[in-house]
Design a protein around this motif. Structure first.
Motif, PDB file in Angstrom:
ATOM      1  N   ARG A 102     -12.252  -0.896   7.430  1.00  0.00           N
ATOM      2  CA  ARG A 102     -11.703  -1.380   6.167  1.00  0.00           C
ATOM      3  C   ARG A 102     -12.836  -1.932   5.309  1.00  0.00           C
ATOM      4  NH1 ARG A 102      -7.245  -5.691   6.339  1.00  0.00           N
ATOM      5  NH2 ARG A 102      -8.675  -6.648   7.834  1.00  0.00           N
ATOM      6  N   ALA A 170      -4.966   7.214   3.261  1.00  0.00           N
ATOM      7  CA  ALA A 170      -4.000   6.540   2.395  1.00  0.00           C
ATOM      8  C   ALA A 170      -2.614   6.842   2.924  1.00  0.00           C
ATOM      9  CB  ALA A 170      -4.143   7.004   0.947  1.00  0.00           C
ATOM     10  N   GLN A 171      -1.870   5.794   3.225  1.00  0.00           N
ATOM     11  CA  GLN A 171      -0.518   5.933   3.789  1.00  0.00           C
ATOM     12  C   GLN A 171      -0.528   6.815   5.032  1.00  0.00           C
ATOM     13  OE1 GLN A 171       1.963   7.282   0.542  1.00  0.00           O
ATOM     14  NE2 GLN A 171       1.905   5.285  -0.480  1.00  0.00           N
ATOM     15  N   GLY A 172      -1.576   6.648   5.844  1.00  0.00           N
ATOM     16  CA  GLY A 172      -1.664   7.346   7.117  1.00  0.00           C
ATOM     17  C   GLY A 172      -2.121   8.782   7.034  1.00  0.00           C
ATOM     18  N   LYS A 173      -2.471   9.260   5.839  1.00  0.00           N
ATOM     19  CA  LYS A 173      -2.881  10.654   5.678  1.00  0.00           C
ATOM     20  C   LYS A 173      -4.306  10.726   5.135  1.00  0.00           C
ATOM     21  CE  LYS A 173       1.830  12.321   4.801  1.00  0.00           C
ATOM     22  NZ  LYS A 173       2.730  13.034   3.853  1.00  0.00           N
ATOM     23  N   THR A 175      -6.976  11.782   2.674  1.00  0.00           N
ATOM     24  CA  THR A 175      -7.027  12.213   1.281  1.00  0.00           C
ATOM     25  C   THR A 175      -8.380  12.814   0.914  1.00  0.00           C
ATOM     26  OG1 THR A 175      -7.700   9.995   0.571  1.00  0.00           O
ATOM     27  CG2 THR A 175      -5.336  10.483   0.604  1.00  0.00           C
ATOM     28  N   HIS A 212      -8.283   0.244  -2.910  1.00  0.00           N
ATOM     29  CA  HIS A 212      -8.144  -0.046  -1.483  1.00  0.00           C
ATOM     30  C   HIS A 212      -8.835   1.069  -0.707  1.00  0.00           C
ATOM     31  CE1 HIS A 212      -6.112   0.421   2.461  1.00  0.00           C
ATOM     32  NE2 HIS A 212      -6.107  -0.901   2.446  1.00  0.00           N
TER      33      HIS A 212
END
Length: 346
Positions: A102, A170-173, A175, A212
């Motif tokens: 992160r 992003a959101q588990g996928k 990108t 993020h």
């Protein structure tokens, strides 16, 4: 802001780290099928017993040093040891190391500060740094240490091939994905390729609070079937709890080998080439530490007497309005990104 002779360093001054890696789990695979995570097997940490021999340096005054018969008698006695070991299975030639990272905003903003005037001065200095320098240089160096596989430590040495995949999630996928030939990148210089520029830009944007960012980093290391690999070694404070002479870090019931998040963080922040180096050692970048500590050499490369340590630079900047050089500003900001407790003790 004019110099304020009454301004004092806050006694409570703490910063949270802005590069936040997870532990790295270790798996075994084959190079041709390395992209198929369904084929990965956890690298198990297991115990084995070995018979060691006396190989330590003897004191000149010891009986063994003076009398060959005494040394022969010692060698005749077995020296059994239990140690942890981790190896690839004999049907797999590739180590896979996977962790997430992160990148957080708010660099230079303290998580705790009991002096409002000092905090205002600090935030003003950080804002000027962002405007004049930005996070591009630091992000470029962090990106290099992801791409070149420095975080693999000993696992990188002697490898035939090392490929590093950095994925933006992003959101588990996924990108965006960048792939690097780690062995083609230097550990002593920071290189500039199109992919590195793109990854650096994303990291800089996240540090500046513009987006993020969660990265997944996967390294594929072709070392050979059955070869030993190297999870982190545990520091055992109380040896009375066990008789193993080496304990490796593992996670879960299946004892999957892993690398400490602290060790990953140390590798990623190995970007300090601005330290004083009068003897011109061929050391290359060192990890960002307040005193430039390099434990493997037993030396501090930013000694306070030279006024190039973090505390001297920060105090001169905040309390005396002596703005550091551009390189020293990079170092101070990198230390704040590292995080820590930097208040002035009573």
């Amino acid at each position: 802001m004019a110099k304020n002779d009454t301004l004092k360093t806050a006694s409570v001054l703490a910063f949270e780290r802005k590069l936040d890696p997870s532990d790295a789990l270790l798996y075994a695979s084959n190079w041709e099928k390395r992209q198929d995570d369904q084929q990965w097997q956890p690298v198990e940490v297991r115990e084995k017993s070995v018979r060691g021999t006396i190989s330590n340096r003897l004191k000149d005054s010891s009986k063994e040093h003076k009398d060959p018969a005494k040394l022969d008698a010692q060698i005749e006695n077995p020296n059994p040891q239990s140690v942890d070991v981790a190896t690839l299975p004999h049907n797999a030639d590739t180590l896979v190391a996977r962790f997430t990272l992160r990148v957080l905003a708010g660099a230079g903003t303290p998580s705790a500060c009991n002096n409002a005037e000092y905090q205002a001065k600090l935030e003003q200095a950080v804002a000027k740094y962002k405007q004049a320098q930005g996070f591009g240089e630091l992000a470029h160096r962090y990106a290099n240490n992801l791409a070149n596989g420095r975080f693999l430590w000993r696992n990188r040495m002697g490898a035939e091939q090392v490929e590093v995949s950095v994925r933006q999630l992003a959101q588990g996928k996924t990108t965006k994905e960048w792939t690097f030939d780690a062995l083609s990148l230097s550990l002593r210089a920071f290189e500039d390729t199109a992919e590195l520029k793109e990854l650096s830009g994303v990291i800089a944007s996240a540090l500046a609070g513009e987006q993020h960012l969660l990265l997944e980093v996967v390294a594929y290391v072709r070392v050979g079937s059955g070869q030993e690999v190297f999870p982190s070694q545990e520091l055992i404070m109380d040896r009375s709890r066990g008789d193993k002479s080496k304990t490796l870090y593992s996670i879960g019931d299946d004892k999957t080998g892993a690398i400490h998040s602290q060790k990953l963080g140390n590798a990623i922040r190995t970007i300090d080439t601005w330290y004083p180096n009068e003897v011109e050692e061929d050391l290359g970048p060192i990890a960002v530490e307040p005193y430039g500590s390099v434990t493997t050499r037993g030396k501090a490369y930013r000694h306070p007497k030279e006024k190039k340590d973090f505390y001297s630079l920060l105090d001169n900047w905040m309390l005396k309005d002596q703005v550091p050089t551009k390189e020293d500003q990079h170092f101070v900001m990198a230390t704040l990104i590292r995080g820590g407790v930097f208040g002035e003790a009573g």
